[in-house]
Each structure stands twice: as C-alpha cells, then as structure tokens.
Design a protein around this motif. Structure first.
Motif, PDB file in Angstrom:
ATOM      1  N   SER A  88      31.754  28.459  18.432  1.00 45.34           N
ATOM      2  CA  SER A  88      32.531  28.640  17.204  1.00 45.34           C
ATOM      3  C   SER A  88      32.441  30.083  16.709  1.00 45.34           C
ATOM      4  CB  SER A  88      32.011  27.702  16.124  1.00 45.34           C
ATOM      5  OG  SER A  88      30.701  28.130  15.713  1.00 45.34           O
ATOM      6  N   LYS A  89      33.184  30.364  15.650  1.00 45.49           N
ATOM      7  CA  LYS A  89      33.102  31.687  15.027  1.00 45.49           C
ATOM      8  C   LYS A  89      31.697  31.954  14.502  1.00 45.49           C
ATOM      9  CE  LYS A  89      37.935  32.005  13.499  1.00 45.49           C
ATOM     10  NZ  LYS A  89      38.841  32.109  12.316  1.00 45.49           N
ATOM     11  N   ASN A  90      31.040  30.915  14.000  1.00 50.61           N
ATOM     12  CA  ASN A  90      29.696  31.057  13.454  1.00 50.61           C
ATOM     13  C   ASN A  90      28.674  31.400  14.537  1.00 50.61           C
ATOM     14  OD1 ASN A  90      27.736  30.949  11.363  1.00 50.61           O
ATOM     15  ND2 ASN A  90      27.206  28.848  11.930  1.00 50.61           N
ATOM     16  N   ALA A  91      28.880  30.850  15.729  1.00 47.49           N
ATOM     17  CA  ALA A  91      27.948  31.096  16.835  1.00 47.49           C
ATOM     18  C   ALA A  91      28.242  32.404  17.548  1.00 47.49           C
ATOM     19  CB  ALA A  91      28.011  29.940  17.831  1.00 47.49           C
ATOM     20  N   TYR A 100      25.437  36.334  24.941  1.00 45.61           N
ATOM     21  CA  TYR A 100      26.764  36.958  24.932  1.00 45.61           C
ATOM     22  C   TYR A 100      27.878  35.975  25.284  1.00 45.61           C
ATOM     23  CZ  TYR A 100      23.595  40.862  24.787  1.00 45.61           C
ATOM     24  OH  TYR A 100      22.572  41.716  24.431  1.00 45.61           O
ATOM     25  N   LEU A 101      27.860  34.850  24.596  1.00 46.13           N
ATOM     26  CA  LEU A 101      28.920  33.863  24.742  1.00 46.13           C
ATOM     27  C   LEU A 101      30.199  34.375  24.070  1.00 46.13           C
ATOM     28  CD1 LEU A 101      26.784  30.720  23.841  1.00 46.13           C
ATOM     29  CD2 LEU A 101      27.585  31.348  26.127  1.00 46.13           C
ATOM     30  N   LYS A 102      31.363  33.994  24.622  1.00 46.48           N
ATOM     31  CA  LYS A 102      32.651  34.400  24.064  1.00 46.48           C
ATOM     32  C   LYS A 102      33.140  33.363  23.056  1.00 46.48           C
ATOM     33  CE  LYS A 102      32.961  37.861  27.010  1.00 46.48           C
ATOM     34  NZ  LYS A 102      32.794  39.266  26.567  1.00 46.48           N
ATOM     35  N   LEU A 103      33.931  33.805  22.102  1.00 46.43           N
ATOM     36  CA  LEU A 103      34.516  32.908  21.121  1.00 46.43           C
ATOM     37  C   LEU A 103      35.382  31.876  21.828  1.00 46.43           C
ATOM     38  CD1 LEU A 103      35.038  32.186  18.138  1.00 46.43           C
ATOM     39  CD2 LEU A 103      36.954  33.793  18.185  1.00 46.43           C
ATOM     40  N   GLY A 104      35.119  30.582  21.544  1.00 43.67           N
ATOM     41  CA  GLY A 104      35.891  29.516  22.161  1.00 43.67           C
ATOM     42  C   GLY A 104      35.407  29.108  23.541  1.00 43.67           C
ATOM     43  N   GLU A 105      34.456  29.830  24.083  1.00 42.07           N
ATOM     44  CA  GLU A 105      33.916  29.499  25.417  1.00 42.07           C
ATOM     45  C   GLU A 105      33.231  28.139  25.398  1.00 42.07           C
ATOM     46  OE1 GLU A 105      30.527  31.249  28.521  1.00 42.07           O
ATOM     47  OE2 GLU A 105      31.376  32.546  26.961  1.00 42.07           O
ATOM     48  N   GLY A 121      18.793  32.989  23.203  1.00 42.68           N
ATOM     49  CA  GLY A 121      20.102  33.260  22.626  1.00 42.68           C
ATOM     50  C   GLY A 121      20.292  32.629  21.253  1.00 42.68           C
ATOM     51  N   ASN A 122      20.473  33.474  20.247  1.00 42.55           N
ATOM     52  CA  ASN A 122      20.765  32.957  18.904  1.00 42.55           C
ATOM     53  C   ASN A 122      22.166  32.363  18.850  1.00 42.55           C
ATOM     54  OD1 ASN A 122      18.251  33.750  18.023  1.00 42.55           O
ATOM     55  ND2 ASN A 122      18.970  35.690  17.156  1.00 42.55           N
ATOM     56  N   ASP A 123      23.088  32.910  19.669  1.00 52.01           N
ATOM     57  CA  ASP A 123      24.432  32.324  19.746  1.00 52.01           C
ATOM     58  C   ASP A 123      24.357  30.922  20.347  1.00 52.01           C
ATOM     59  OD1 ASP A 123      23.638  33.407  22.188  1.00 52.01           O
ATOM     60  OD2 ASP A 123      25.561  34.385  22.617  1.00 52.01           O
ATOM     61  N   ALA A 124      23.517  30.749  21.366  1.00 52.99           N
ATOM     62  CA  ALA A 124      23.337  29.434  21.975  1.00 52.99           C
ATOM     63  C   ALA A 124      22.712  28.454  20.978  1.00 52.99           C
ATOM     64  CB  ALA A 124      22.468  29.544  23.217  1.00 52.99           C
ATOM     65  N   ALA A 125      21.725  28.926  20.207  1.00 48.30           N
ATOM     66  CA  ALA A 125      21.058  28.059  19.227  1.00 48.30           C
ATOM     67  C   ALA A 125      22.056  27.532  18.205  1.00 48.30           C
ATOM     68  CB  ALA A 125      19.944  28.820  18.526  1.00 48.30           C
ATOM     69  N   THR A 126      22.922  28.417  17.718  1.00 47.41           N
ATOM     70  CA  THR A 126      23.901  28.012  16.704  1.00 47.41           C
ATOM     71  C   THR A 126      24.934  27.062  17.286  1.00 47.41           C
ATOM     72  OG1 THR A 126      23.597  30.162  15.624  1.00 47.41           O
ATOM     73  CG2 THR A 126      25.544  28.881  14.990  1.00 47.41           C
ATOM     74  N   ALA A 127      25.415  27.355  18.488  1.00 45.41           N
ATOM     75  CA  ALA A 127      26.408  26.495  19.134  1.00 45.41           C
ATOM     76  C   ALA A 127      25.826  25.111  19.414  1.00 45.41           C
ATOM     77  CB  ALA A 127      26.892  27.147  20.432  1.00 45.41           C
ATOM     78  N   ILE A 128      24.587  25.062  19.886  1.00 41.89           N
ATOM     79  CA  ILE A 128      23.913  23.787  20.153  1.00 41.89           C
ATOM     80  C   ILE A 128      23.766  22.992  18.859  1.00 41.89           C
ATOM     81  CG2 ILE A 128      21.680  22.769  20.759  1.00 41.89           C
ATOM     82  CD1 ILE A 128      21.427  25.036  22.868  1.00 41.89           C
ATOM     83  N   ALA A 129      23.349  23.667  17.798  1.00 38.87           N
ATOM     84  CA  ALA A 129      23.137  22.992  16.515  1.00 38.87           C
ATOM     85  C   ALA A 129      24.429  22.368  16.004  1.00 38.87           C
ATOM     86  CB  ALA A 129      22.574  23.978  15.499  1.00 38.87           C
ATOM     87  N   GLU A 130      25.518  23.117  16.065  1.00 37.97           N
ATOM     88  CA  GLU A 130      26.794  22.604  15.574  1.00 37.97           C
ATOM     89  C   GLU A 130      27.288  21.442  16.436  1.00 37.97           C
ATOM     90  OE1 GLU A 130      28.601  26.668  13.544  1.00 37.97           O
ATOM     91  OE2 GLU A 130      29.062  26.219  15.639  1.00 37.97           O
ATOM     92  N   SER A 135      27.057  20.038  12.407  1.00 38.76           N
ATOM     93  CA  SER A 135      27.071  21.313  11.684  1.00 38.76           C
ATOM     94  C   SER A 135      25.668  21.886  11.801  1.00 38.76           C
ATOM     95  CB  SER A 135      27.441  21.120  10.210  1.00 38.76           C
ATOM     96  OG  SER A 135      26.422  20.371   9.549  1.00 38.76           O
ATOM     97  N   GLU A 136      25.533  23.163  11.467  1.00 41.11           N
ATOM     98  CA  GLU A 136      24.195  23.760  11.506  1.00 41.11           C
ATOM     99  C   GLU A 136      23.278  23.069  10.511  1.00 41.11           C
ATOM    100  OE1 GLU A 136      22.148  28.181  11.025  1.00 41.11           O
ATOM    101  OE2 GLU A 136      24.221  28.009  11.756  1.00 41.11           O
TER     102      GLU A 136
END
Length: 392
Positions: A88-91, A100-105, A121-130, A135-136
């Motif tokens: 997501s945009k948040n992740a 380094y995940l891409k938006l929408g990936e 990966g903090n991006d991975a953590a946020t995406a996993i949580a959502e 939601s986070e």
C-alpha cells in the motif's frame, strides 16, 4: 572468670550456628559472574523456558527492530503463507531499513516474512500488518493480545516495525520468553536461521536476494537465529540463538555496543554452566506403579542443582463406570520441583496405553496467562499455556 568463659563459648556457638550453610548449598559451587556491555540482558533455555541469566531484565526499554520477532510470529499464526500481500501507500518507501518494495507490488506472505526477518524491511512489516490485521492498528492489537497471552507484562507495541514511538517497548526477559516461544514454530525457526534467500521480483528480470544481517550466523558455532535491531534512541539491540548438543539457548541484549562478542560470551556461559539434562524418558516406568511417563522431561541444571529436585506423583480419581471421560489411559501426573519451586509436569499413563505425541516443550505451570484465545491456533499455543506462567 568461669562465668565469663562460659558466656564466650555460648556466644561463639551461637555465631557458628548463625553462619552455618546447609550442606546442599555448600556442595553447589557458585557460578562465575557474567558481564556484558548491555543496558539490559537475558539468557534463556528454549526447551524449559528457564531464564539462566538476567541483568535489568524487566526494565522497559526501546527495542527497535526486535519488534519484528512479534510481528513475524503473529503473522505466521494468523496468516496464509501462500496468499499475496499487496504493498500500500503506507507501506511503500517506509522510512528506515527496507527491502525496496514497489507501490502496488504483490508478494506471498511467506517471502515477505523472509524480507522482514533477514533484511529487517520496515516496508515489509507494514505490508504484512495491513494484510494480516486488516490495518496496521488491527495488527498491533493482535501483537498486544499475543503479549498478554504469553505473560509479557513489560511489553507494549505501538507498531509492527520498531521505529521509535511512545508506548512502544519491551524488556530483555520478555523478549527472551517471546523468542523461546517463537523458536518452537518450524516456519519461524527456518526463516531466522536462513543465511540467504531469493524471491521472485515481478518488476525486474532478476530475483530479490536477501542476505541475513545477523552476523552471529557466521561468527558463532551452532548459531541459528534470530534478529538485529537499531534506532538512534534504542541503539544496538540483538537477539541471537544457538544449538549445541541438543540444547538451544536464546540471548538478548538491549543497548549494547559490543553485542556480537557479548552474545558469544552469554551463549558459551549457558552451554557450559547450564547443560540440558533428562530427568525422565518417554515410556519410562514409574517405580512401584503399573504406570509410564508420557514424554521426556529435560531441564538445564547448574552443577549440584539436580540434587535439589523432588518428584511428586499425583494420581487421578478412578474413572467411574459409564463416565464420558475420554482421556483413555491417563492416570495422573508427576510434578517436578527444584528447591520447592515447580518447574514441570509430566502426565503418567497406564502401562500399555497409547501415549500421545511428544510435547514441543516441558509444560511448566504458572508462567503464562491462564487462557489463550482460540484465534491463536495450534498445538504450540496449548503447550505454552503451561510454559511461561514461571541491527538493522
């Protein structure tokens, strides 16, 4: 003069009696001191859940990316490994460490967990949580519920990645208990010991390749996990694990500028001074009874401690005719005490009965909250009900 001499003798005898030490304590040599550079530290035996060393172990401190140990185990317990997780945009482009995940990936939860634990990966953590929590905020709720069920009274989570935030903290003892719990999950265990992982990259012609940041996997013989962490406020944090001679230990340090060396010392200390010993084996006969024990019981003892072990056989009432009791050959349990404190329970069965599969851990009463919600599925959760109620 004679009265004075008698008085002196009485005083001397009284002093000797006051200073006397029980024979059992005299026969147990004191262990050498263990020092680290950490603000807080803990060392735990994974099989028994016994904390072998603790320094400021209950201090509530920032834990940086050690948070992701909780993130991973909650995601593993609640998620579908093969389902795709969408960024997501948040992740996307989350601050701090990243895979380094891409938006929408989209990436499977299983692969994203490797990115979470190997590269932090903090991006991975946020995406996993959502994905897992809806939601986070929903996922953070699950994290704190898990902490309650495991009896982690010095922990509270405000996010899934560990970036500094008010109300986000844990302790060395809590992290040791959490990690010992998580290390009994085969998926978690396999992820954190992986040196390098490749995963499909939908945006490029080459695969993702993640090298584990945990140098202990290369520095320490037998190392098999777990997680590094760092922020400007938490400083260097580390949880490591290692297995030797069938014994697995977990070491934790918070705010430690020499953590690689300190973890080597801590693990060496545990293996040398608290080796894992078997008190009874599955199928072993109970002396004087037509009973057998249902599983192996192991515990880490310092030299001389095993002399203080007591075993108490507690038998159940006989099953009445017409009873709906479905426990089959279960006849009671052996309660195990070390110097008056209960450290384990082993069920006993009628000889010749079918014995259930070995438990993942030694059940130890009064170390985890009494109820574990059914949403935390799996046999591990049932075992742990009884167990713990005792760099980027």
């Amino acid at each position: 003069m004679r009265i004075k001499s008698i008085t002196c003798w009485i005083a001397t005898i009284a002093l000797l009696l006051t200073c006397s030490v029980p024979v059992s304590a005299q026969s147990r040599p004191s262990l050498p001191e263990l020092y680290t550079h950490a603000q807080a530290a803990a060392l735990i035996d994974v099989t028994s859940g016994r904390v072998l060393y603790s320094s400021h172990g209950d201090d509530e401190l920032r834990i940086a990316s050690l948070t992701k140990i909780m993130t991973a185990i909650v995601a593993i317990e609640h998620g579908d490994f093969k389902k795709p997780v969408k960024v997501s945009k948040n992740a996307f482009a989350k601050e701090g460490s990243s895979i380094y995940l891409k938006l929408g990936e989209e990436m499977t939860l299983e692969n994203m967990l490797y990115g979470l634990m190997l590269r932090s990966g903090n991006d991975a953590a946020t995406a996993i949580a959502e994905h897992v929590g809806g939601s986070e905020e929903g996922f953070v709720y699950l994290m704190n519920e898990e902490a309650k069920q495991l009896g982690l009274v010095h922990s509270h989570f405000a996010n899934p990645h560990g970036l500094d935030a008010e109300g986000h903290y844990s302790s060395a003892n809590d992290l040791a208990k959490l990690t010992a719990y998580a290390m009994h999950n085969p998926v978690f265990r396999d992820i954190v010991k992986t040196p390098t992982k490749k995963a499909p990259n939908p945006n490029e012609s080459w695969d993702y390749k993640w090298d584990n940041k945990n140098k202990m996997l290369r520095l320490y013989d037998g190392a098999d996990g777990v997680k590094t962490g760092y922020t400007k406020k938490a400083f260097r944090c580390l949880v490591s694990s290692a297995t030797r001679n069938g014994q697995q230990l977990v070491a934790v340090t918070l705010n430690d500028g020499d953590d690689w060396n300190d973890h080597g010392k801590m693990l060496d200390y545990g293996f040398e001074y608290y080796p894992l010993s078997s008190l009874m084996e599955k199928g072993e006969a109970v002396k004087g009874y037509d009973l057998v024990v249902s599983n192996t019981f192991q515990y880490p003892f310092a030299k001389g401690e095993q002399d203080g072990v007591e075993k108490k056989l507690v038998l159940r009432q006989p099953v009445r005719e017409g009873s709906t009791d479905v426990s089959f050959g279960l006849r009671g349990e052996i309660q195990i005490y070390l110097e008056g404190k209960q450290v384990g329970v082993v069920p006993v069965y009628q000889k010749g009965s079918f014995l259930p599969a070995e438990k993942a851990r030694n059940p130890v009463q009064n170390t985890v909250a009494p109820e574990h919600s059914s949403t935390f599925a799996g046999a591990l959760s049932e075992v742990v009900k009884k167990l713990f109620l005792q760099h980027d």
